[in-house]
Design an enzyme around this catalytic site. Structure first.
Site, PDB file in Angstrom:
ATOM      1  N   GLU A   1     -31.221  18.282 -13.973  1.00  0.00           N
ATOM      2  CA  GLU A   1     -31.390  17.585 -15.257  1.00  0.00           C
ATOM      3  C   GLU A   1     -32.544  18.183 -16.062  1.00  0.00           C
ATOM      4  OE1 GLU A   1     -28.973  15.989 -16.171  1.00  0.00           O
ATOM      5  OE2 GLU A   1     -28.099  15.569 -14.218  1.00  0.00           O
TER       6      GLU A   1
ATOM      7  N   HIS B   1     -31.737  21.327 -17.978  1.00  0.00           N
ATOM      8  CA  HIS B   1     -31.055  21.158 -19.271  1.00  0.00           C
ATOM      9  C   HIS B   1     -32.056  21.165 -20.428  1.00  0.00           C
ATOM     10  CE1 HIS B   1     -26.824  20.552 -18.388  1.00  0.00           C
ATOM     11  NE2 HIS B   1     -27.089  19.655 -17.456  1.00  0.00           N
TER      12      HIS B   1
ATOM     13  N   CYS C   1     -21.353  19.553 -13.353  1.00  0.00           N
ATOM     14  CA  CYS C   1     -22.088  19.111 -14.540  1.00  0.00           C
ATOM     15  C   CYS C   1     -21.101  18.535 -15.548  1.00  0.00           C
ATOM     16  CB  CYS C   1     -22.819  20.311 -15.147  1.00  0.00           C
ATOM     17  SG  CYS C   1     -23.735  19.929 -16.644  1.00  0.00           S
TER      18      CYS C   1
ATOM     19  N   GLN D   1     -27.361  17.181 -23.662  1.00  0.00           N
ATOM     20  CA  GLN D   1     -25.919  17.085 -23.384  1.00  0.00           C
ATOM     21  C   GLN D   1     -25.190  16.207 -24.390  1.00  0.00           C
ATOM     22  OE1 GLN D   1     -26.541  16.299 -18.938  1.00  0.00           O
ATOM     23  NE2 GLN D   1     -24.632  17.456 -18.994  1.00  0.00           N
TER      24      GLN D   1
HETATM   25 ZN   LIG Z   1     -25.732  19.036 -16.036  1.00  0.00          ZN
END
Ligand SMILES: [Zn+2]
Length: 171
Positions: free
Chosen positions: A143, A146, A100, A50
């Site tokens: 998580e 991801h 998110c 991210q």
């Molecule tokens: Zn997320």
């Protein structure tokens, strides 16, 4: 250091992250940047991709393990997990309304296994294991997703996803 959070559909959010072979300064710095970013923008978890780093590191708020009673504040308790692996402990479906940091302004109901464990290591290489169900269980899975190039948008219906993509295009 605060880092910009990648926004869906940035192609880096769809890549598979590399396992961490050795916990060195680059990993400790990455974890610090993730923590700084998470506490600045606000949230209950973040994964390295991210902030644009394709390595298997997540941060989860383990205070969510405690039952949250109405009117009782439990301080957030962020833990870094390196190379997290999810094991399903109860495959019964559980639905959470997920959001998110990389998918701003959108929440959707996502069905996932009810109870899971996350195994990995901390920044000293010591094994850690967190088990949870309900909202916390969903966070652990969200998580870790991801790191496999998945956002919760990939787990909802085509119809809901296209509604979100249309909304994004308008902006
Ligand atoms: Zn997320």
């Amino acid at each position: 250091m605060l880092r910009p959070v990648l926004q869906y559909p940035d192609p880096r959010l769809f890549k598979i992250s590399e396992p961490v072979a050795e916990i060195d300064d680059s990993v400790r710095e990455l974890a610090q940047d993730m923590l700084d970013t998470l506490t600045t923008v606000g949230g209950v978890g973040i994964a390295a991709p991210q902030i644009g780093v394709l390595r298997r590191v997540v941060i989860v708020d383990v205070s969510l393990m405690e039952p949250h009673e109405e009117g009782k504040e439990i301080p957030q308790d962020f833990r870094v997990v390196v190379n997290p692996v999810i094991t399903v402990l109860d495959p019964a479906k559980h639905v959470e309304n997920e959001g998110c940091l990389s998918v701003p302004g959108f929440r959707a109901k996502v069905a996932r296994p009810k109870r899971v464990a996350m195994d990995g290591t901390d920044l000293d290489g010591n094994p850690v294991r967190f088990e949870g169900e309900g909202y916390f269980g969903a966070c652990l899975q969200h998580e870790t997703d991801h790191l496999d190039g998945k956002t919760f948008v990939d787990r909802i219906s085509y119809l809901k996803r296209s509604m979100y993509e249309k909304k994004m295009k308008k902006k």
